[in-house]
Scaffold this active site. Structure first.
Site, PDB file in Angstrom:
ATOM      1  N   THR A 271       0.838  -1.198   0.000  1.00  9.96           N
ATOM      2  CA  THR A 271       0.000   0.000   0.000  1.00  9.96           C
ATOM      3  C   THR A 271       0.868   1.242   0.000  1.00  9.96           C
ATOM      4  O   THR A 271       1.235   1.758   1.042  1.00  9.96           O
ATOM      5  CB  THR A 271      -0.939   0.038   1.213  1.00  9.96           C
ATOM      6  OG1 THR A 271      -0.146  -0.007   2.374  1.00  9.96           O
ATOM      7  CG2 THR A 271      -1.899  -1.124   1.193  1.00  9.96           C
TER       8      THR A 271
ATOM      9  N   THR B 295       8.171  -4.543   0.569  1.00  9.85           N
ATOM     10  CA  THR B 295       9.637  -4.509   0.647  1.00  9.85           C
ATOM     11  C   THR B 295      10.267  -5.880   0.873  1.00  9.85           C
ATOM     12  O   THR B 295      11.427  -6.074   0.544  1.00  9.85           O
ATOM     13  CB  THR B 295      10.095  -3.570   1.779  1.00  9.85           C
ATOM     14  OG1 THR B 295       9.483  -3.974   3.002  1.00  9.85           O
ATOM     15  CG2 THR B 295       9.736  -2.134   1.463  1.00  9.85           C
ATOM     16  N   ASP B 296       9.503  -6.832   1.438  1.00  6.54           N
ATOM     17  CA  ASP B 296      10.110  -8.117   1.808  1.00  6.54           C
ATOM     18  C   ASP B 296      10.849  -8.788   0.655  1.00  6.54           C
ATOM     19  O   ASP B 296      11.964  -9.256   0.823  1.00  6.54           O
ATOM     20  CB  ASP B 296       9.035  -9.077   2.332  1.00  6.54           C
ATOM     21  CG  ASP B 296       8.849  -8.951   3.833  1.00  6.54           C
ATOM     22  OD1 ASP B 296       9.276  -7.917   4.385  1.00  6.54           O
ATOM     23  OD2 ASP B 296       8.287  -9.882   4.448  1.00  6.54           O
TER      24      ASP B 296
ATOM     25  N   LYS C 266      17.462  -5.893   1.091  1.00  3.24           N
ATOM     26  CA  LYS C 266      16.854  -5.388   2.318  1.00  3.24           C
ATOM     27  C   LYS C 266      17.699  -5.902   3.481  1.00  3.24           C
ATOM     28  O   LYS C 266      17.782  -7.100   3.708  1.00  3.24           O
ATOM     29  CB  LYS C 266      15.414  -5.901   2.442  1.00  3.24           C
ATOM     30  CG  LYS C 266      14.663  -5.318   3.627  1.00  3.24           C
ATOM     31  CD  LYS C 266      13.207  -5.810   3.686  1.00  3.24           C
ATOM     32  CE  LYS C 266      12.465  -5.130   4.815  1.00  3.24           C
ATOM     33  NZ  LYS C 266      11.072  -5.590   4.939  1.00  3.24           N
TER      34      LYS C 266
END
Lengths: 631, 417
Positions: free
Chosen positions: B84, B160-161, B237
């Site tokens: 989102t 983002t994962d 990440k």
């Protein structure tokens, strides 16, 4: 002015915020300490109001956002963490804080909810890095008693305290993160309070109930009172941040006076058919050579301008006092200052003054076509600020025609209040999805209920009975920061009179603080060592004050070292006898001359030498005995 | 009684009134009270419950913005995959509604209009942890469509994962003459403190640059000051929650983007667009490829399991310079004897594999394990899928440790660690 508060329909509600003295913060594992040393670093952030379902944003939120300020957060590597920095999801709420809040709820006869939710209350003034304050509604429907009747307690919430504002700059606000996340209970009363005195009493009672838990923080800034005040035909005013209990009465009184006066002004304005002209005149030319320093400094700025508005029919009323020392004009300038940040604002009711001459005023009035009954407001500063300021004044002057505007005001130290911001809209809240709902088990409530602390009045009676304290001392001790320590010491050192312990904790400490000693350095250990020594006869009670001073100066030293430093080592009976004998010998002539009547004189000499090193009674006994022997 | 109804609940602890919310537990009724707080009531404590008013279906439709195309600005397509990047909170119920349309995005971040003409739509609605290779293909196809439709740049809003996996996959699958920029947020967009708006502004700024290739744009530091443009095959990440979680690995970021001044400062050479709007995609992927982490005491059976399951590629995330315990050598040999391509990366993440230094590495090479230079393990996984989907095994072995799209750098910079 005697005011019949019932007749004017005074309604007051309180909102009390009290920090809890927990090991860790509400949503992370940082300690709950405020620091005064240099922070380890700073992070710059921006916040933006999030859109609600209809695309509208809160009006108070919008004003903050319009200022377009950045927020600078100061952090400490060892006592603040990623949670305060909004860089890590919250940890589960501190169970200790939850239990204290429930304890307070039960002390106020409240009903505790079955399942509590952590909510996010949108706050975008930067005081929360996340842009919201996390808050948990825990209990409702309670009450407290006052001498003027019951005051209902509508809600108790457990919240995280906000970051501590350090500095406001033109383009940024600086906050320290040390305070962010310290658990707070927020207690709201119904508007059941009918008089200023009752407001103070209710606040005092709530404060007492908080303190009997022994688990709330003490000291400046750890409790904050907001007061909601309204009168019939007036408006609801929220006064923020009354820190001093004694100010509550005055704040309510002064706010009532302000509202009554604003209503009177409104009626007069109506009679005069007063009107606010929504035109801003550029009067820079008129003031070009004005002697006023404020105006000249404003004109030196880039785009510096002087502008004016006309308030038809306002003459004399702008300068009318509405609170001691504050006028309607002050309300205008408050708005202009808060909203536009301008410095120079004047109204014709106060002119000529400040280097503005009668001639200046005459030319001004002519230029804007103002008559006898009209007031003119002028503002000098950089042009865009001037326009913003005058628009704010126009808005406020229009409100004067209607009566009292709803506002959030801040308490001033003299009991007056000043404009802070518009009353916030309904709190925008949505669930904190990072923390599961908290089911409050009946068993936990019962356990807390079974271990509720004594109420202040019960403790008062017991202290009188059990420790033989007089009314005054018992009252002080019950509300003392040291109440638990007092009982602990009394029970541990049974041969020390509780009155002595109480006066030491309540009176002696105040005395040495007044002398400039930092009594915050004193820990329980110090008192325990002190009374242990007293109990064992190692020191005389006259030495207490010097030992405490010594501990303030050298908090790391033991009592033995302090006694050494202060020369207070208690002397043995033999040593005392020796000293007294020497004193008698020294003054044998006096003894011979006065006989037993020399006692008074000799006692003075002895105590001068032995105070703090020997018990007065012992000295007395030995001296008497020796004197009798000689004579 | 439906969610959204205003209900009155009588209990021993008084009467509660509020909007009925979806239940978290069958024994609990949750309502939002008038004061905005949610409260849960145990069903066993309820004496009576009645509906005072039926809830109105909340309307989230807002009138269209009717924004005219600005001919002086480039057009950027924002494709949402389910993260989102923009969302609205319904404070009445507390529900968070993700926003996907261009209008929604523009309402949330109106600054975008000054940067580019914005097109926007949702192409997937998944949480990024549920990403699969088949979705990578879908994204590639949608990118192709958008470029053909005239987009000058593409922004992919992504959770983002697994964003760096998708970035790697698109790097190999899509050959476009426009920039493709993946962007996400570490703080959800319903919060005033969300990093989404600045990341999105920065991503759109990057997407209208005269460059090509696949990139990731995220916060450059914890503060809201600047974003970094990372190469899609060299980024990872590295933190579970911080805004600056994404780091360029074994290289430095491509550029620094200031979303306030809209300045972009390039830190490295970048591939320029030729303004042809050419776009080609190759979505062949072999999904029977596994990523296995080496650790002391590991059971080599896991390798045999994959081989027996029909896997044809294995990426090892070895220790140090690219090592594995000698007690799994037999299992590795079993894989290679069965024509499985076995390649080596390092779990140190930073640094290069070099299997010539210790005998362990030399032994592994003898077995047929191929070192992958300074390539990230996740990138090696995706690359092996791509290669096995398009080439025969011998070619794959030749290409896996050769740079194709920037995933391998032969020079190890000093300033990137």
């Amino acid at each position: 002015m005697e005011i019949d508060y019932e007749k004017i329909g005074l309604k007051v509600g309180l909102e009390i915020h009290q920090q809890l003295n927990t090991k860790r913060k509400l949503f992370c594992h940082c300690p709950t300490i405020i620091r005064d040393d240099e922070p380890d670093g700073e992070i710059v952030r921006v916040l933006r109001p999030s859109l609600s379902e209809m695309g509208e944003v809160d009006r108070a939120a919008l004003i903050e956002a319009r200022k377009g300020k950045k927020f600078i957060y100061q952090y400490y590597n060892d006592t603040t963490c990623l949670v305060e920095l909004d860089e890590e999801p919250p940890h589960l709420p501190s169970e200790e804080a939850l239990k204290i809040a429930l304890e307070v709820a039960l002390l106020m006869n409240m009903n505790i909810v079955d399942v509590a939710y952590v909510m996010r209350k949108i706050v975008i003034d930067g005081s929360n890095t996340s842009g919201f304050q996390r808050t948990i509604f825990l209990a409702r429907d309670g009450y407290i008693e006052t001498s003027e009747g019951k005051v209902r307690i509508t809600s108790l919430c457990l919240e995280e305290d906000a970051a501590r504002k350090i500095e406001e700059r033109d383009d940024a606000v600086v906050y320290n993160l040390d305070r962010l996340g310290i658990p707070l209970v927020e207690i709201s009363t119904a508007p059941d309070i009918k008089t200023p005195k009752m407001a103070k009493e209710a606040a005092k009672r709530i404060g007492e109930l908080l303190r009997v838990t022994g688990k709330v923080k003490r000291g400046l800034g750890t409790i904050r009172q907001d007061i909601n005040i309204s009168i019939k035909d007036g408006a609801r005013i929220e006064v923020k941040g009354v820190q001093d209990l004694d100010l509550i009465e005055k704040v309510v009184e002064n706010e009532v006076i302000r509202q009554l006066n604003l209503l009177k002004i409104r009626d007069e304005l109506k009679e005069r058919n007063a009107e606010v002209v929504e035109k801003i005149y550029d009067v820079t030319e008129i003031f070009k050579n004005c002697k006023s320093k404020i105006i000249q400094n404003a004109l030196k700025k880039k785009n510096g301008k002087v502008k004016a508005i006309v308030l038809k029919g306002f003459a004399g009323l702008v300068g009318r006092e509405i609170q001691p020392g504050r006028r309607l004009g002050t309300e205008f300038s408050d708005r202009a200052k808060v909203i536009a940040g301008v410095g120079g604002i004047f109204h014709t009711d106060e002119l000529p003054k400040y280097g503005i001459t009668e001639e200046d005023v005459k030319r001004l009035k002519e230029f804007v076509n103002a008559g006898e009954l009209d007031a003119v407001i002028i503002v000098a500063d950089e042009e865009s600020k001037v326009d913003k300021a005058l628009e704010a004044v126009i808005e406020r002057a229009k409100e004067a025609l209607v009566g009292v505007p709803e506002e959030t005001r801040k308490a001033l130290s003299d009991g007056n209040t000043a404009y802070l911001r518009p009353l916030p809209g309904a709190a925008r809240m949505y669930p904190e999805t990072d923390i599961p709902p908290i089911i409050i088990k009946e068993g936990m409530i019962e356990e807390i209920r079974a271990n509720l602390p004594e109420l202040p009045e019960e403790k008062f009676e017991r202290f009188k009975r059990e420790y033989r304290l007089n009314d005054e001392l018992a009252k002080k001790m019950v509300l003392s920061y040291y109440v638990d320590l007092f009982e602990y010491l009394c029970n541990k050192f049974k041969n020390v009179k509780p009155v002595l312990i109480a006066t030491t904790l309540e009176n002696t400490l105040k005395e040495i603080r007044r002398e400039g000693y930092d009594i915050n350095k004193l820990e329980n250990r110090h008192f325990e060592e002190l009374f242990k020594a007293l109990s064992n006869g190692e020191i005389a009670k006259e030495a207490i004050i010097e030992v405490l001073k010594g501990f303030c100066e050298y908090p790391d030293k033991s009592i033995d070292e302090i006694l050494e430093i202060k020369g207070l080592k208690r002397l043995s009976k033999e040593e005392v006898e020796k000293i007294i004998e020497d004193i008698i010998k020294e003054h044998l002539d006096v003894v011979k001359e006065k006989g037993l009547k020399a006692y008074g004189f000799l006692m003075g000499r002895c105590m001068a030498k032995l105070r703090g090193k020997a018990d007065g009674k012992l000295v007395n006994d030995i001296l008497k005995k020796k004197l009798e022997e000689i004579i | 009684m439906d969610v959204g109804d205003i209900v009155k609940i009588e209990t021993d602890k008084g009467i509660f009134e509020g909007i009925l919310l979806p239940s978290i537990d069958e024994n609990i009724i949750t309502i939002k009270m008038k004061n905005g707080y949610n409260v849960g009531i145990l069903k066993e404590n309820i004496k009576n419950i009645e509906v005072i008013a039926k809830g109105e279906k909340p309307k989230y439709e807002l009138p269209p913005l009717n924004i005219k195309k600005n001919e002086n600005l480039k057009t950027v397509s924002i494709l949402s995959t389910g993260g989102t990047v923009a969302s609205k909170v319904d404070y009445k119920t507390g529900a968070v509604h993700p926003s996907f349309t261009a209008d929604d995005l523009i309402r949330a971040v109106p600054e975008l209009l000054d940067i580019a003409n914005i097109k926007g739509r949702a192409i997937l609605n998944i949480l990024s942890e549920n990403m699969k290779p088949e979705y990578w293909k879908k994204i590639a196809e949608e990118i192709k469509k958008e470029v053909k439709d005239g987009a000058d740049g593409i922004v992919i809003a992504h959770g983002t994962d697994t964003m760096s996996y998708t970035a790697a996959a698109l790097s190999f699958m899509v050959k476009a003459d426009v920039p493709i920029v993946l962007v996400g947020a570490q703080r959800s967009s319903d919060r005033p403190s969300s990093d989404a708006p600045l990341n999105l502004i920065s991503a759109v700024l990057a997407a209208k640059e005269n460059i090509k290739g696949v990139y990731v744009v995220m916060h450059g530091e914890s503060g809201d000051t600047f974003c970094y443009l990372h190469k899609g095959v060299k980024v990872r990440k590295c933190h579970s929650s911080r805004r600056d979680a994404f780091k360029s690995i074994n290289t430095i970021p491509i550029a620094k983007i200031n979303p306030f001044t809209k300045e972009i400062t390039y830190l490295q050479e970048v591939e320029k667009s030729e303004n042809t709007k050419n776009v080609e995609i190759n979505t062949n992927l072999e999904e029977k490829v596994a990523l296995i982490k080496i650790y002391p005491g590991m059971d080599g059976e896991i390798i045999r399991f994959y081989v027996d399951k029909g896997y044809i590629g294995i990426v090892l995330e070895g220790t140090g310079l690219g090592h594995a315990p000698d007690y799994i050598f037999d299992d590795i040999k079993y894989a290679i004897d069965n024509d499985v391509v076995v390649v080596m990366t390092t779990q140190t993440i930073n640094g290069r594999v070099n299997m010539n230094v210790y005998s362990n590495g030399r032994e592994l090479q003898k077995l047929g394990v191929i070192g992958c230079e300074d390539m990230l393990p996740e990138v090696a996984l995706v690359k092996l899928m791509y290669l096995l989907g398009n080439y025969d095994v011998e070619d794959v072995k030749g290409l896996i440790n050769k740079n194709l799209v920037g995933e391998i750098e032969y020079r190890s910079r000093f300033d990137c660690y």
